[in-house]
Design a protein around this motif. Structure first.
Motif, PDB file in Angstrom:
ATOM      1  N   GLY A 295       0.814  -1.215   0.000  1.00  0.00           N
ATOM      2  CA  GLY A 295       0.000   0.000   0.000  1.00  0.00           C
ATOM      3  C   GLY A 295       0.842   1.257   0.000  1.00  0.00           C
ATOM      4  N   MET A 296       1.910   1.267   0.787  1.00  0.00           N
ATOM      5  CA  MET A 296       2.772   2.441   0.853  1.00  0.00           C
ATOM      6  C   MET A 296       3.520   2.658  -0.457  1.00  0.00           C
ATOM      7  SD  MET A 296       4.219   2.519   4.790  1.00  0.00           S
ATOM      8  CE  MET A 296       4.998   0.921   4.759  1.00  0.00           C
ATOM      9  N   PHE A 297       3.811   1.560  -1.164  1.00  0.00           N
ATOM     10  CA  PHE A 297       4.443   1.688  -2.476  1.00  0.00           C
ATOM     11  C   PHE A 297       3.552   2.478  -3.436  1.00  0.00           C
ATOM     12  CE2 PHE A 297       4.605  -0.085  -6.808  1.00  0.00           C
ATOM     13  CZ  PHE A 297       5.882   0.284  -7.162  1.00  0.00           C
ATOM     14  N   ALA A 298       2.244   2.217  -3.381  1.00  0.00           N
ATOM     15  CA  ALA A 298       1.312   2.892  -4.288  1.00  0.00           C
ATOM     16  C   ALA A 298       1.274   4.394  -4.050  1.00  0.00           C
ATOM     17  CB  ALA A 298      -0.091   2.292  -4.135  1.00  0.00           C
ATOM     18  N   PHE A 299       1.459   4.817  -2.797  1.00  0.00           N
ATOM     19  CA  PHE A 299       1.382   6.241  -2.460  1.00  0.00           C
ATOM     20  C   PHE A 299       2.757   6.883  -2.295  1.00  0.00           C
ATOM     21  CE2 PHE A 299      -2.717   4.618  -1.144  1.00  0.00           C
ATOM     22  CZ  PHE A 299      -3.592   5.619  -1.495  1.00  0.00           C
ATOM     23  N   GLY A 300       3.822   6.129  -2.626  1.00  0.00           N
ATOM     24  CA  GLY A 300       5.158   6.555  -2.214  1.00  0.00           C
ATOM     25  C   GLY A 300       5.879   7.513  -3.124  1.00  0.00           C
TER      26      GLY A 300
END
Length: 408
Positions: free
Chosen positions: A159-164
């Motif tokens: 999930g953090m990759f998508a918003f990173g």
């Protein structure tokens, strides 16, 4: 899918640092200015040995799959073909960034528009179906009977990759006009837009596709388009590929500036602080990434690569916000970002010990390299002469010179 609270706090932390420390380099520069040279160098080492090549490879493989998947429907595209297309795509983007800053910036603008178009083509059919009463896929949506607690950190990493991407602008602070005003505006507006778009996109996915269809699909957007757009479904696949292409371009453009900034500080060979004599692009820093990116593409396991580099990536982001608290001791609002970043690391080591452990060891392997770099004057004279001669030869070959104008 809303971003975790650490994203909002983390984004504001980086915006705060970007307005007070006006040097390019992002994580490296902020660690250098707040916690000192050792953490900064370890972040630099992890970035270019592991984090950046693996991150680029993940997006590159998604680009390759979405680009050629329509040619193989209803079968999946061969893995070797996906890897070959991915390698060609990244080689083209590195060449473009070596050629012209303005061309890569214009390309980024064009692909951002295409990304928003792709998102619109996903959101609109999904919202229409949801408004028409198609809600069966949301029944028992919060059933936690199959929840594996030890996998939660790995899910956080995905999930953090998508918003990173909210920190990329801090990599190029010196190239931003009026950074005190524009960096906070850029970070806040982009996070709001991305959050809304990603939330609606995921609602659309789960309106049309079942959970098992999402989990088993090699290209979720393509599966979604086959259910909604039918004959023109390849358009979605092409647009998503172009969106990945734009993300790759932005990452390459920004991350090369970190190495450039570190070389300028004496933490990396001087060659990598040089720019092309006519193109004014950081040619050596851009070319350094290529071999390891190709290696990561060859590995080709998206989730393995994601787990491999996420531990170090988010550990150092936690350290950056710790540095901000030291830099501004009265401001404790950034402890959320620090807690989440530090908490995920040990649990991820338990969940995926192989990939996470390798990532941790590679990060620590930077310690001897740091001392060799800092105390290079103590190397044998003949070795120093050889290094200087090699630097000169490469400088002539690539037509690069030191930066003449101080930009910070």
């Amino acid at each position: 899918m809303f971003p975790p609270p650490d994203f909002n706090v983390g984004a504001l932390s980086y915006a705060d640092l970007g307005t007070s420390i006006k040097k390019s380099g992002g994580h490296y520069t902020y660690l250098l200015e707040t916690l000192g040279p050792v953490p900064a160098f370890l972040r630099l080492w992890a970035e270019f040995v592991m984090i950046r090549p693996a991150n680029i490879a993940v997006v590159c493989l998604a680009f390759g799959r979405y680009l050629i998947e329509p040619l193989y429907v209803p079968c999946n595209a061969p893995t070797i073909t996906v890897k070959l297309v991915s390698a060609i795509g990244i080689a083209f983007l590195v060449a473009l960034n070596c050629w012209s800053v303005s061309w890569s910036a214009n390309l980024q603008t064009a692909f951002t528009v295409l990304k928003l178009l792709a998102i619109a083509l996903i959101i609109i059919p999904g919202m229409v179906a949801l408004a028409g009463g198609k809600t069966e896929n949301f029944h028992d949506a919060f059933d936690t009977s199959s929840l594996a607690l030890d996998k939660i950190p790995l899910a956080f990493y995905s999930g953090m990759f998508a918003f990173g991407g909210w920190f990329y602008i801090t990599f190029v602070t010196e190239e931003v006009i009026n950074p005190e005003r524009n960096i906070p505006i850029t970070v806040i507006v982009s996070l709001i837009v991305v959050t809304i778009c990603y939330l609606l996109t995921n609602v659309s996915y789960y309106t049309i596709l079942t959970t098992s269809e999402v989990l088993t699909s090699e290209a979720v957007a393509m599966s979604f388009a086959e259910h909604t757009l039918h004959q023109i479904s390849p358009v979605i696949s092409l647009l998503v590929a172009m969106s990945c292409f734009g993300a790759l371009n932005g990452g390459i453009f920004a991350s090369s500036r970190m190495l450039f900034a570190a070389s300028r500080e004496g933490h990396w060979p001087n060659l990598f602080s040089m720019i092309h004599i006519r193109r004014h692009t950081p040619l050596p820093a851009l070319l350094l990434m290529m071999p390891l990116v190709f290696l990561m593409i060859g590995i080709g396991d998206l989730y393995g690569l994601l787990n491999f580099y996420s531990f170090s990536r988010w550990l150092f982001m936690g350290l950056v916000t710790t540095g901000l608290i030291i830099h501004r001791p009265a401001d404790y609002s950034h402890s959320v970002q620090r807690y989440v970043s530090f908490h995920c690391g040990p649990v991820a080591l338990y969940s995926d010990p192989v990939n996470t452990g390798i990532g941790c060891l590679i990060t620590l392997s930077g310690l001897p390299v740091y001392y060799l770099t800092i105390y290079k004057q103590q190397l044998p004279p003949r070795l120093r002469e050889t290094i200087n001669l090699l630097t000169l030869k490469l400088q002539v070959l690539m037509e690069v010179i030191p930066q003449e104008v101080k930009t910070y």
